[in-house]
Each structure stands twice: as C-alpha cells, then as structure tokens.
Design a protein around this motif. Structure first.
Motif, PDB file in Angstrom:
ATOM      1  N   ASP A  65      -8.761  10.053  39.646  1.00 30.97           N
ATOM      2  CA  ASP A  65      -7.328   9.949  39.374  1.00 30.97           C
ATOM      3  C   ASP A  65      -6.784   8.792  40.204  1.00 30.97           C
ATOM      4  O   ASP A  65      -6.461   8.964  41.387  1.00 30.97           O
ATOM      5  CB  ASP A  65      -6.625  11.258  39.731  1.00 30.97           C
ATOM      6  CG  ASP A  65      -5.129  11.230  39.419  1.00 30.97           C
ATOM      7  OD1 ASP A  65      -4.574  10.133  39.188  1.00 30.97           O
ATOM      8  OD2 ASP A  65      -4.517  12.318  39.433  1.00 30.97           O
ATOM      9  N   PRO A  66      -6.681   7.594  39.627  1.00 28.60           N
ATOM     10  CA  PRO A  66      -6.244   6.426  40.395  1.00 28.60           C
ATOM     11  C   PRO A  66      -4.854   6.574  41.008  1.00 28.60           C
ATOM     12  O   PRO A  66      -4.601   6.045  42.100  1.00 28.60           O
ATOM     13  CB  PRO A  66      -6.280   5.290  39.360  1.00 28.60           C
ATOM     14  CG  PRO A  66      -7.242   5.747  38.322  1.00 28.60           C
ATOM     15  CD  PRO A  66      -7.065   7.233  38.253  1.00 28.60           C
ATOM     16  N   TRP A  67      -3.968   7.276  40.320  1.00 31.84           N
ATOM     17  CA  TRP A  67      -2.617   7.463  40.856  1.00 31.84           C
ATOM     18  C   TRP A  67      -2.660   8.338  42.106  1.00 31.84           C
ATOM     19  O   TRP A  67      -1.963   8.073  43.093  1.00 31.84           O
ATOM     20  CB  TRP A  67      -1.717   8.076  39.789  1.00 31.84           C
ATOM     21  CG  TRP A  67      -0.345   8.467  40.259  1.00 31.84           C
ATOM     22  CD1 TRP A  67       0.208   9.710  40.211  1.00 31.84           C
ATOM     23  CD2 TRP A  67       0.663   7.621  40.841  1.00 31.84           C
ATOM     24  NE1 TRP A  67       1.486   9.695  40.715  1.00 31.84           N
ATOM     25  CE2 TRP A  67       1.799   8.427  41.110  1.00 31.84           C
ATOM     26  CE3 TRP A  67       0.713   6.268  41.158  1.00 31.84           C
ATOM     27  CZ2 TRP A  67       2.965   7.929  41.684  1.00 31.84           C
ATOM     28  CZ3 TRP A  67       1.880   5.767  41.739  1.00 31.84           C
ATOM     29  CH2 TRP A  67       2.981   6.576  41.996  1.00 31.84           C
ATOM     30  N   ALA A  68      -3.525   9.349  42.095  1.00 29.61           N
ATOM     31  CA  ALA A  68      -3.680  10.192  43.284  1.00 29.61           C
ATOM     32  C   ALA A  68      -4.211   9.368  44.447  1.00 29.61           C
ATOM     33  O   ALA A  68      -3.769   9.542  45.591  1.00 29.61           O
ATOM     34  CB  ALA A  68      -4.624  11.356  42.984  1.00 29.61           C
ATOM     35  N   GLU A  69      -5.150   8.466  44.164  1.00 25.50           N
ATOM     36  CA  GLU A  69      -5.680   7.606  45.222  1.00 25.50           C
ATOM     37  C   GLU A  69      -4.581   6.707  45.785  1.00 25.50           C
ATOM     38  O   GLU A  69      -4.435   6.567  47.010  1.00 25.50           O
ATOM     39  CB  GLU A  69      -6.832   6.746  44.700  1.00 25.50           C
ATOM     40  CG  GLU A  69      -7.408   5.824  45.760  1.00 25.50           C
ATOM     41  CD  GLU A  69      -8.455   4.870  45.221  1.00 25.50           C
ATOM     42  OE1 GLU A  69      -9.441   4.597  45.928  1.00 25.50           O
ATOM     43  OE2 GLU A  69      -8.281   4.365  44.079  1.00 25.50           O
ATOM     44  N   ALA A  70      -3.811   6.080  44.907  1.00 28.17           N
ATOM     45  CA  ALA A  70      -2.744   5.175  45.361  1.00 28.17           C
ATOM     46  C   ALA A  70      -1.720   5.920  46.208  1.00 28.17           C
ATOM     47  O   ALA A  70      -1.249   5.401  47.241  1.00 28.17           O
ATOM     48  CB  ALA A  70      -2.075   4.515  44.161  1.00 28.17           C
ATOM     49  N   GLN A  71      -1.352   7.126  45.796  1.00 27.20           N
ATOM     50  CA  GLN A  71      -0.408   7.921  46.576  1.00 27.20           C
ATOM     51  C   GLN A  71      -0.992   8.298  47.932  1.00 27.20           C
ATOM     52  O   GLN A  71      -0.286   8.286  48.946  1.00 27.20           O
ATOM     53  CB  GLN A  71      -0.022   9.185  45.807  1.00 27.20           C
ATOM     54  CG  GLN A  71       0.854   8.941  44.591  1.00 27.20           C
ATOM     55  CD  GLN A  71       1.174  10.236  43.879  1.00 27.20           C
ATOM     56  OE1 GLN A  71       0.296  10.926  43.375  1.00 27.20           O
ATOM     57  NE2 GLN A  71       2.444  10.595  43.846  1.00 27.20           N
ATOM     58  N   TRP A  72      -2.290   8.640  47.953  1.00 28.80           N
ATOM     59  CA  TRP A  72      -2.925   9.002  49.215  1.00 28.80           C
ATOM     60  C   TRP A  72      -2.965   7.806  50.172  1.00 28.80           C
ATOM     61  O   TRP A  72      -2.663   7.944  51.356  1.00 28.80           O
ATOM     62  CB  TRP A  72      -4.342   9.533  48.974  1.00 28.80           C
ATOM     63  CG  TRP A  72      -5.048   9.832  50.252  1.00 28.80           C
ATOM     64  CD1 TRP A  72      -4.841  10.905  51.078  1.00 28.80           C
ATOM     65  CD2 TRP A  72      -6.039   9.026  50.894  1.00 28.80           C
ATOM     66  NE1 TRP A  72      -5.647  10.813  52.193  1.00 28.80           N
ATOM     67  CE2 TRP A  72      -6.396   9.682  52.100  1.00 28.80           C
ATOM     68  CE3 TRP A  72      -6.674   7.836  50.557  1.00 28.80           C
ATOM     69  CZ2 TRP A  72      -7.358   9.162  52.969  1.00 28.80           C
ATOM     70  CZ3 TRP A  72      -7.633   7.316  51.425  1.00 28.80           C
ATOM     71  CH2 TRP A  72      -7.956   7.979  52.616  1.00 28.80           C
ATOM     72  N   VAL A  73      -3.299   6.632  49.654  1.00 28.34           N
ATOM     73  CA  VAL A  73      -3.322   5.437  50.504  1.00 28.34           C
ATOM     74  C   VAL A  73      -1.926   5.165  51.062  1.00 28.34           C
ATOM     75  O   VAL A  73      -1.767   4.814  52.238  1.00 28.34           O
ATOM     76  CB  VAL A  73      -3.853   4.214  49.732  1.00 28.34           C
ATOM     77  CG1 VAL A  73      -3.741   2.948  50.581  1.00 28.34           C
ATOM     78  CG2 VAL A  73      -5.303   4.437  49.325  1.00 28.34           C
ATOM     79  N   GLN A  74      -0.900   5.356  50.244  1.00 26.62           N
ATOM     80  CA  GLN A  74       0.465   5.182  50.731  1.00 26.62           C
ATOM     81  C   GLN A  74       0.759   6.160  51.864  1.00 26.62           C
ATOM     82  O   GLN A  74       1.410   5.804  52.860  1.00 26.62           O
ATOM     83  CB  GLN A  74       1.465   5.384  49.594  1.00 26.62           C
ATOM     84  CG  GLN A  74       2.922   5.203  50.010  1.00 26.62           C
ATOM     85  CD  GLN A  74       3.210   3.802  50.493  1.00 26.62           C
ATOM     86  OE1 GLN A  74       2.959   2.827  49.783  1.00 26.62           O
ATOM     87  NE2 GLN A  74       3.740   3.661  51.714  1.00 26.62           N
ATOM     88  N   SER A  75       0.272   7.389  51.736  1.00 24.64           N
ATOM     89  CA  SER A  75       0.505   8.375  52.797  1.00 24.64           C
ATOM     90  C   SER A  75      -0.180   7.958  54.090  1.00 24.64           C
ATOM     91  O   SER A  75       0.340   8.214  55.190  1.00 24.64           O
ATOM     92  CB  SER A  75       0.028   9.761  52.356  1.00 24.64           C
ATOM     93  OG  SER A  75      -1.390   9.858  52.357  1.00 24.64           O
ATOM     94  N   VAL A  76      -1.342   7.329  53.984  1.00 21.90           N
ATOM     95  CA  VAL A  76      -2.038   6.834  55.175  1.00 21.90           C
ATOM     96  C   VAL A  76      -1.231   5.703  55.819  1.00 21.90           C
ATOM     97  O   VAL A  76      -1.053   5.661  57.043  1.00 21.90           O
ATOM     98  CB  VAL A  76      -3.452   6.351  54.818  1.00 21.90           C
ATOM     99  CG1 VAL A  76      -4.123   5.708  56.034  1.00 21.90           C
ATOM    100  CG2 VAL A  76      -4.299   7.510  54.297  1.00 21.90           C
ATOM    101  N   ALA A  77      -0.738   4.786  54.986  1.00 28.71           N
ATOM    102  CA  ALA A  77       0.080   3.685  55.504  1.00 28.71           C
ATOM    103  C   ALA A  77       1.326   4.230  56.209  1.00 28.71           C
ATOM    104  O   ALA A  77       1.734   3.714  57.260  1.00 28.71           O
ATOM    105  CB  ALA A  77       0.474   2.748  54.375  1.00 28.71           C
ATOM    106  N   ASP A  78       1.917   5.270  55.643  1.00 32.20           N
ATOM    107  CA  ASP A  78       3.111   5.865  56.255  1.00 32.20           C
ATOM    108  C   ASP A  78       2.775   6.571  57.566  1.00 32.20           C
ATOM    109  O   ASP A  78       3.576   6.574  58.512  1.00 32.20           O
ATOM    110  CB  ASP A  78       3.741   6.873  55.286  1.00 32.20           C
ATOM    111  CG  ASP A  78       4.332   6.225  54.047  1.00 32.20           C
ATOM    112  OD1 ASP A  78       4.584   5.000  54.067  1.00 32.20           O
ATOM    113  OD2 ASP A  78       4.505   6.945  53.037  1.00 32.20           O
TER     114      ASP A  78
END
Length: 289
Positions: A65-78
């Motif tokens: 799920d690429p969208w789940a990955e992108a959201q997770w990476v954003q959470s790491v950045a935050d």
C-alpha cells in the motif's frame, strides 16, 4: 552537513512489503535475509551521523500500500524534526485517478517527488513488464504533470532502456529527473561498462536529468573503490558534480558493505573540490531540503 539522497526505512508492523518478506528468494542485489527486519531512522541515523550526514531522502521501496508507506514516512519525519527527512513516494503515473493520487501525496509536507521503477534487473524485468511504461502515452502525460506540480521523478532503469527513456524525457523538459544508481550498469565487464557509458550520454545530455551515485554494489557484491572507479568517473564527467549526488541505498547495500565503507569509497573517488556538490549541494537543491 552531508545529505544522503537515497535510502530506505521500514517498520514491518506498520507497512507490508511483500518483496522484502518473501522467504528463500535470492534477488539480484543479494540474499535479503539479514534485512528482513525493522530498519528505522535511529539505526540509519547513527551510521549516517558518524560519517557527517545530517539529512536524508527516503525512497519508496515496494510497499503493498504505497499511500500507507508515504503516510508512515511522514510520521517518521514529524517524529524526528531534528533530522530533515524528505521522501520520494510511489505513484502509478498511468493510473486513471492520477490527479487524485498526486493531490493526496502533496498533502504530505515531506513529499518531493515520485518513483515508479522502469527497470530493476534483466531477469526480474522480464516478469514484471515495467519496461513497457516507456511506451505508454499515459506515462508521458504523468511525467508532464509532475513537472507542472513541481514534483520530481526518480528514474530507475537499465542501460538498454536509456535511449528510449531519453526520447520520453525530452518531451517532459519541465520535470526534473534523478537517475537512480547511476543507471544500473549491471554488466561490469570492460565492454559492458563502455556500453553503459555510451548509453548514458542520451540522458546526461538533458539538463533536467541528475545522477545518483548509489547502489553501486547491487550488481557487484564484491565491489571495491577500484572496481567502481570507471562508473563514478564517467558520471562526474558526463553530468558534472553539480548534477551528481550521493546515496547510500541502505539498508539494501548493507548486504555488501558497511555504511562507512560505502561513504569512504565514494569519498576516495570524488575529487575534493566536487564533494560539496555531490554530498550536499546537489541534493539540497534538487530535493529542496
């Protein structure tokens, strides 16, 4: 401050990566057994910081799920604001709902671009069919839309596809391109490297195309400073240091080298007057860090 322009992270409890968790399969880059575990920012950052890095670019890595990955990476950045982390997410540029997908991605402050892999390795590409993207008019339309939106495209392909890719990219001159892994020179014989260098000119002649010095161990698991010297030299000569950037490709390249070894070998091969561009300036400009 150095910037690592190409690496991956994964939390196997948060995001599903089918390719990563497939048991008993040896890939072109090696046996993934040792990296079939969580690989999180604190571990990556410890290795990178020890070599003078202070920011990085996360590249999508085949999530179910690429969208789940992108959201997770954003959470790491935050979660780690002291470590500037931007990302290149996956998006199918041929999708009917491309506008919607890109709208969603651009709600994430860390997103700088998109990667949709065209070529990985000769054997694998025969089964995935991703090479055909270059012939799809929808793919070209999607590339153009990225440029309109101010998004870049990470281009991963094989040397045999460079001429064809150059024809496509020439029709989307507003879209900035990052060529992954120096164009994946998989044939490391002298003849193979010469063919790669010749094919590379089709891309390096286009000023919107930049080159990542990354992943040099994927097709040569016993690589050394000497063995990749022709690759680094050709990339610097064709693109100029102002269009070259370093990427560790960790943790994939941890199958063949330590992080320190990867960085040190590149430092040996890149003239000191060019290192500011390759290890910092180019990626800072390209990915707006």
């Amino acid at each position: 401050m150095k910037i690592d322009a190409h690496h991956h992270l994964w939390d196997l409890t948060a995001v599903n990566y089918p390719w990563l968790m497939e048991k008993g399969t040896v890939r072109f880059f090696g046996d993934p057994s040792s990296i079939q575990r969580d690989y999180l920012l604190p571990e990556f950052r410890a290795d990178a910081k020890a070599m003078g890095f202070g920011a990085s670019v996360h590249i999508q890595v085949g999530a179910a799920d690429p969208w789940a990955e992108a959201q997770w990476v954003q959470s790491v950045a935050d979660q780690f604001p002291d470590w500037p982390l931007v990302q290149v997410a996956f998006c199918d540029l041929t999708a009917d709902n491309l506008d919607e997908q890109l709208d969603h991605l651009q709600t994430l402050p860390s997103v700088r671009g998109v990667r949709q892999i065209i070529g990985r390795a000769p054997g694998e590409d025969a089964s995935t069919g991703t090479n055909a993207l270059l012939k799809d008019p929808a793919f070209l339309a999607g590339l153009k839309q990225l440029g309109t939106r101010g998004l870049s495209f990470d281009l991963q392909l094989l040397p045999e596809l460079m001429d064809q890719a150059a024809d496509v990219l020439a029709q989307a001159p507003e879209t900035r391109i990052a060529l992954c892994h120096a164009g994946s020179p998989h044939d490391r014989t002298p003849q193979g490297l010469q063919r790669w260098a010749d094919e590379l000119t089709a891309l390096s002649s286009q000023q919107q195309v930049y080159c990542k010095l990354s992943g040099l161990g994927m097709f040569d698991h016993n690589w050394s400073t000497a063995s990749v010297a022709p690759i680094v030299s050709n990339c610097l000569s064709q693109f100029g240091a102002e269009r070259c950037m370093f990427g560790s490709n960790f943790p994939v390249d941890s199958l063949t080298s330590t992080y320190k070894d990867v960085v040190s070998r590149h430092q040996e091969l890149i003239p000191s007057l060019n290192q500011e561009h390759v290890f910092h300036g180019t990626s800072k400009r390209f990915y707006r860090i």
